[in-house]
Design an enzyme around this catalytic site. Structure first.
Site, mmCIF file in Angstrom:
data_model
loop_
_atom_site.group_PDB
_atom_site.id
_atom_site.type_symbol
_atom_site.label_atom_id
_atom_site.label_comp_id
_atom_site.label_asym_id
_atom_site.label_seq_id
_atom_site.Cartn_x
_atom_site.Cartn_y
_atom_site.Cartn_z
ATOM 1 N N LYS A 150 37.574 48.370 30.102
ATOM 2 C CA LYS A 150 36.880 47.992 31.335
ATOM 3 C C LYS A 150 36.227 49.165 32.086
ATOM 4 C CE LYS A 150 39.755 43.937 32.255
ATOM 5 N NZ LYS A 150 40.501 43.159 33.230
ATOM 6 N N ASP A 174 37.299 39.657 37.988
ATOM 7 C CA ASP A 174 38.761 39.620 38.153
ATOM 8 C C ASP A 174 39.149 39.419 39.619
ATOM 9 O OD1 ASP A 174 39.504 39.958 35.474
ATOM 10 O OD2 ASP A 174 39.351 42.137 35.607
#
Ligand code: ATR
Length: 294
Positions: free
Chosen positions: A67, A106
């Site tokens: 990420k 997220d």
């Protein structure tokens, strides 16, 4: 080449539940498309990103350990949105022409799950999912905590009480955000429980194969809500203790399901007139994904 091709990249990747979530929605909305798992080793990440367009991917999800690297690469060579920049991580890439656009869904997933949990079981005027003015204790100061703290301030919480085993990491996170974050010592965290409306565990403690997060919850207000981002097991010891003490609990599966919704829209919406808005997180989806955990 498949028409609507998306995937999740990570290393390892065989445990990922994302294909289950996206294929459920592809079926539910009758969209022709495909969502695969792609094992991408750290050394192969740049090559994967450089060939995404020619391979015909509409987009991909990004998971451990890529990420942060993806955020750096897209920031330098393509485009990322402001949330991904502030959080420092990209979990969703959308292909637009030759450009790879990076997003972080997220934080949205956590907040949507928290708000759904807060409103659950309440009716009428009491049905309040508002985080405005709330005080939240965040346990852990890793990548997940960064996204969650971004989401909390985005929804106007009053204050975050942050605690981490390695306090310097919590201090750094607090300094980066420059907002109302009070860092408290790991050993003293229970002293602050009487001041919080929501308690969230973002550490890996409690995950299958890991020791539990040992925390005496007796000091928590009766009305406080306890949530964990771990979804395997669905009910961590922390959540079971909280439930025993009469608190509302919110498990980590909701975050996983809700973070996928804006990603699905990025991948499949532009090509499909049949589908508009965000796909729904339903009990049927939850049960289908839970079967994949067993
Ligand atoms: P993620 O992206 O999932 O947040 P991470 O960035 O590696 O993963 O962060 C893991 C978090 O779990 C950190 O807050 C870490 O604490 P440290 O910063 O002190 O390492 C926390 N964590 C992991 N194992 C832990 C343990 N045994 N006890 C306490 N905290 C732990």
């Amino acid at each position: 080449m498949l028409k609507n091709n998306a995937c999740v990249i990570g290393y390892p990747i065989h445990h990922s539940l994302s294909p289950r979530i996206h294929s459920f929605w592809l079926n539910a909305y009758n969209i022709e498309g495909n969502y695969s798992r792609e094992e991408v080793r750290p050394d192969d990440l740049t090559m994967f990103l450089n060939t995404m367009v020619e391979k015909g991917f509409k987009g991909c999800n990004v998971t451990i350990p890529h990420k942060e690297k993806v955020k750096d690469f897209l920031e330098e060579h393509h485009w990322i949105d402001s949330a991904a920049r502030k959080i420092g991580a990209v979990n969703t890439i959308k292909v637009v022409g030759e450009q790879l656009q990076g997003f972080n869904t997220d934080f949205y997933g956590f907040m949507a799950s928290l708000k759904a949990g807060l409103a659950e079981g309440l009716e009428g005027e009491k049905k309040c999912d508002d985080l405005y003015g709330k005080k939240v204790m965040v346990i852990g100061a890793g990548g997940a905590a960064r996204g969650i703290i971004y989401g909390l301030f985005n929804d106007l919480v009053d204050k975050v009480i942050l605690t981490n085993r390695t306090q310097e990491k919590a201090d750094k996170l607090a300094a980066d955000f420059g907002q109302k974050i009070e860092v408290v010592p790991w050993e003293k965290k229970t002293d602050y429980l009487s001041d919080v409306d929501v308690l969230v565990n973002t550490t890996s403690l409690g995950m299958i194969g890991q020791p539990p997060l040992e925390m005496d919850l007796d000091g928590l207000l009766e009305t406080a809500v306890v949530t964990d981002i771990i979804f395997n097991p669905l009910h961590t010891e922390l959540l079971m203790d909280a439930r025993k003490n009469g608190h509302k609990i919110i498990d980590g599966l909701g975050m996983l399901l809700h973070q996928a919704a804006p990603a699905f829209k990025h991948f499949y919406d532009p090509e499909n007139e049949a589908f508009h808005g965000l796909p729904e997180v339903t009990d049927a989806l939850r049960n289908y994904v839970l079967e994949g955990l067993r």
